[in-house]
Design a protein around this motif. Sequence first.
Motif, PDB file in Angstrom:
ATOM      1  N   GLY A 114      11.755 -44.529 -22.888  1.00  0.00           N
ATOM      2  CA  GLY A 114      10.539 -45.319 -23.029  1.00  0.00           C
ATOM      3  C   GLY A 114      10.116 -45.868 -21.677  1.00  0.00           C
ATOM      4  O   GLY A 114      10.941 -46.025 -20.762  1.00  0.00           O
ATOM      5  N   GLU A 115       8.844 -46.186 -21.544  1.00  0.00           N
ATOM      6  CA  GLU A 115       8.282 -46.628 -20.266  1.00  0.00           C
ATOM      7  C   GLU A 115       8.963 -47.889 -19.729  1.00  0.00           C
ATOM      8  O   GLU A 115       9.300 -47.978 -18.546  1.00  0.00           O
ATOM      9  CB  GLU A 115       6.771 -46.883 -20.422  1.00  0.00           C
ATOM     10  N   GLU A 116       9.189 -48.857 -20.622  1.00  0.00           N
ATOM     11  CA  GLU A 116       9.721 -50.148 -20.170  1.00  0.00           C
ATOM     12  C   GLU A 116      11.130 -50.012 -19.597  1.00  0.00           C
ATOM     13  O   GLU A 116      11.425 -50.507 -18.503  1.00  0.00           O
ATOM     14  CB  GLU A 116       9.725 -51.140 -21.352  1.00  0.00           C
ATOM     15  N   GLU A 117      12.001 -49.327 -20.336  1.00  0.00           N
ATOM     16  CA  GLU A 117      13.380 -49.157 -19.860  1.00  0.00           C
ATOM     17  C   GLU A 117      13.429 -48.241 -18.648  1.00  0.00           C
ATOM     18  O   GLU A 117      14.259 -48.438 -17.746  1.00  0.00           O
ATOM     19  CB  GLU A 117      14.262 -48.605 -20.984  1.00  0.00           C
ATOM     20  N   PHE A 118      12.549 -47.254 -18.611  1.00  0.00           N
ATOM     21  CA  PHE A 118      12.484 -46.365 -17.457  1.00  0.00           C
ATOM     22  C   PHE A 118      12.146 -47.157 -16.201  1.00  0.00           C
ATOM     23  O   PHE A 118      12.788 -46.999 -15.155  1.00  0.00           O
ATOM     24  CB  PHE A 118      11.447 -45.274 -17.691  1.00  0.00           C
ATOM     25  N   ASP A 119      11.152 -48.018 -16.282  1.00  0.00           N
ATOM     26  CA  ASP A 119      10.764 -48.835 -15.129  1.00  0.00           C
ATOM     27  C   ASP A 119      11.893 -49.777 -14.713  1.00  0.00           C
ATOM     28  O   ASP A 119      12.117 -49.999 -13.515  1.00  0.00           O
ATOM     29  CB  ASP A 119       9.501 -49.649 -15.450  1.00  0.00           C
ATOM     30  N   ALA A 120      12.616 -50.323 -15.701  1.00  0.00           N
ATOM     31  CA  ALA A 120      13.696 -51.263 -15.399  1.00  0.00           C
ATOM     32  C   ALA A 120      14.855 -50.584 -14.662  1.00  0.00           C
ATOM     33  O   ALA A 120      15.561 -51.213 -13.882  1.00  0.00           O
ATOM     34  CB  ALA A 120      14.210 -51.907 -16.689  1.00  0.00           C
ATOM     35  N   ASN A 121      15.046 -49.272 -14.935  1.00  0.00           N
ATOM     36  CA  ASN A 121      16.164 -48.547 -14.324  1.00  0.00           C
ATOM     37  C   ASN A 121      15.719 -47.545 -13.258  1.00  0.00           C
ATOM     38  O   ASN A 121      16.508 -46.690 -12.838  1.00  0.00           O
ATOM     39  CB  ASN A 121      16.947 -47.789 -15.405  1.00  0.00           C
ATOM     40  N   LYS A 122      14.479 -47.682 -12.808  1.00  0.00           N
ATOM     41  CA  LYS A 122      13.911 -46.677 -11.920  1.00  0.00           C
ATOM     42  C   LYS A 122      14.702 -46.522 -10.628  1.00  0.00           C
ATOM     43  O   LYS A 122      14.889 -45.407 -10.125  1.00  0.00           O
ATOM     44  CB  LYS A 122      12.459 -47.033 -11.607  1.00  0.00           C
ATOM     45  N   GLY A 123      15.197 -47.637 -10.089  1.00  0.00           N
ATOM     46  CA  GLY A 123      15.967 -47.583  -8.847  1.00  0.00           C
ATOM     47  C   GLY A 123      17.199 -46.711  -8.982  1.00  0.00           C
ATOM     48  O   GLY A 123      17.488 -45.876  -8.116  1.00  0.00           O
ATOM     49  N   GLN A 124      17.941 -46.874 -10.080  1.00  0.00           N
ATOM     50  CA  GLN A 124      19.130 -46.071 -10.313  1.00  0.00           C
ATOM     51  C   GLN A 124      18.791 -44.617 -10.635  1.00  0.00           C
ATOM     52  O   GLN A 124      19.448 -43.689 -10.179  1.00  0.00           O
ATOM     53  CB  GLN A 124      19.944 -46.658 -11.472  1.00  0.00           C
ATOM     54  N   LEU A 125      17.732 -44.442 -11.432  1.00  0.00           N
ATOM     55  CA  LEU A 125      17.367 -43.097 -11.867  1.00  0.00           C
ATOM     56  C   LEU A 125      16.903 -42.211 -10.721  1.00  0.00           C
ATOM     57  O   LEU A 125      17.016 -40.985 -10.793  1.00  0.00           O
ATOM     58  CB  LEU A 125      16.273 -43.177 -12.931  1.00  0.00           C
ATOM     59  N   LYS A 126      16.408 -42.829  -9.647  1.00  0.00           N
ATOM     60  CA  LYS A 126      15.956 -42.049  -8.498  1.00  0.00           C
ATOM     61  C   LYS A 126      17.088 -41.213  -7.912  1.00  0.00           C
ATOM     62  O   LYS A 126      16.865 -40.135  -7.361  1.00  0.00           O
ATOM     63  CB  LYS A 126      15.388 -42.982  -7.420  1.00  0.00           C
ATOM     64  N   LYS A 127      18.341 -41.719  -8.042  1.00  0.00           N
ATOM     65  CA  LYS A 127      19.492 -40.981  -7.529  1.00  0.00           C
ATOM     66  C   LYS A 127      19.657 -39.649  -8.260  1.00  0.00           C
ATOM     67  O   LYS A 127      20.065 -38.653  -7.672  1.00  0.00           O
ATOM     68  CB  LYS A 127      20.766 -41.820  -7.693  1.00  0.00           C
ATOM     69  N   ILE A 128      19.346 -39.647  -9.560  1.00  0.00           N
ATOM     70  CA  ILE A 128      19.433 -38.406 -10.331  1.00  0.00           C
ATOM     71  C   ILE A 128      18.203 -37.542 -10.076  1.00  0.00           C
ATOM     72  O   ILE A 128      18.310 -36.322  -9.909  1.00  0.00           O
ATOM     73  CB  ILE A 128      19.546 -38.703 -11.841  1.00  0.00           C
ATOM     74  N   ILE A 129      17.041 -38.171 -10.045  1.00  0.00           N
ATOM     75  CA  ILE A 129      15.788 -37.429  -9.879  1.00  0.00           C
ATOM     76  C   ILE A 129      15.769 -36.679  -8.550  1.00  0.00           C
ATOM     77  O   ILE A 129      15.256 -35.557  -8.469  1.00  0.00           O
ATOM     78  CB  ILE A 129      14.580 -38.390  -9.997  1.00  0.00           C
ATOM     79  N   ARG A 130      16.358 -37.280  -7.502  1.00  0.00           N
ATOM     80  CA  ARG A 130      16.381 -36.615  -6.191  1.00  0.00           C
ATOM     81  C   ARG A 130      17.100 -35.271  -6.261  1.00  0.00           C
ATOM     82  O   ARG A 130      16.815 -34.368  -5.479  1.00  0.00           O
ATOM     83  CB  ARG A 130      17.078 -37.515  -5.160  1.00  0.00           C
TER      84      ARG A 130
END
Length: 325
Positions: free
Chosen positions: A77-93
């Motif tokens: 969901g958008e809200e949780e995605f935004d809250a964890n965006k900093g951590q998720l960038k490590k996977i997205i990279r």
Amino acid sequence: MIKTRIPINKYWFLGFLVFAGLQYDAGYALAQPVLKDSYEGTAQVPVKNDNYVAARKKAVAFAMKNAMEMVFQDLMGEEEFDANKGQLKKIIRRASRYVKSYRYLQALDDIDNKVSEVVLQVRFFPGAVNQALAGMGVISGPISEHKVVVLMKESSFSSAPLSSFWDLVPISETQLAKNFLEGGVEVIDRSQIRDTISEAVVLSAIKGNVEDARNIGLKAGADIVIVGTAVSKLKKIREKNMKMVQVNISAKAVSAVDSSLIAAKSDFATVKHEYELSAELEAFDVTSQKLADFLLPSFHRYWENGIQPPEEKAPDAPPMPMADM
């Protein structure tokens, strides 16, 4: 119209409700994020020095990252995605390592505006994505908890050299998998992953590349990856009508969640037998059992406590001066 009433035993009915409730709770507790079959990713990259090939390659990489963002937004969901965006960038990279396949829905090299645009349909490895999220603590634990995959490179005096790592299942790999299964650990068969993991990645992991070992675990859906080497040799012996075989096995277990080494072990066995093949099989059996006896407790410690730092040993006391003795 005649209505028929079916009599229902009240105790049976209550039992059914309890059973249904338990099934609901169990299903809820075991629920894990579920990925769609595919996600769409888009990207537009400026072309430098009229190099449209390089721009297209970069656009594909960006489109994969965009598709992975769509995965996380869909799962969280958008809200949780935004809250964890900093951590998720490590996977997205590193989105490409989680991609099972992709195809172009659209590809355009805009000569006038000097940009390369792509739209991709991307399929991801569900286990790999969930393992990565679990490793960051974003979801409640790896979907493939308590599963291992075993991949061994073997050199046997009784077998001809292989042209490919995937051509034959090594004896050591079969024996270790059997030992782990007997120890209550689920083992993922190599046949399930041979089409998704390259030989180069496996051999690199065997040589010690923990990131490649982690990559194997993510794609296989295992939280522990066991890789290693095995060698069997025919030894000289003075006894008539007897053959002696020595088997050496080295294996290491790597966590697919955080790329850490869980345990490593090397051992050997020497067996005499009338027939050399029987001696070889028994030597593999004995050596594999030794390694399994060492590794299995390490798996359970890891599953219960995670990776533990090595214990610091107290420094040895200095020798007492001769004058004080």
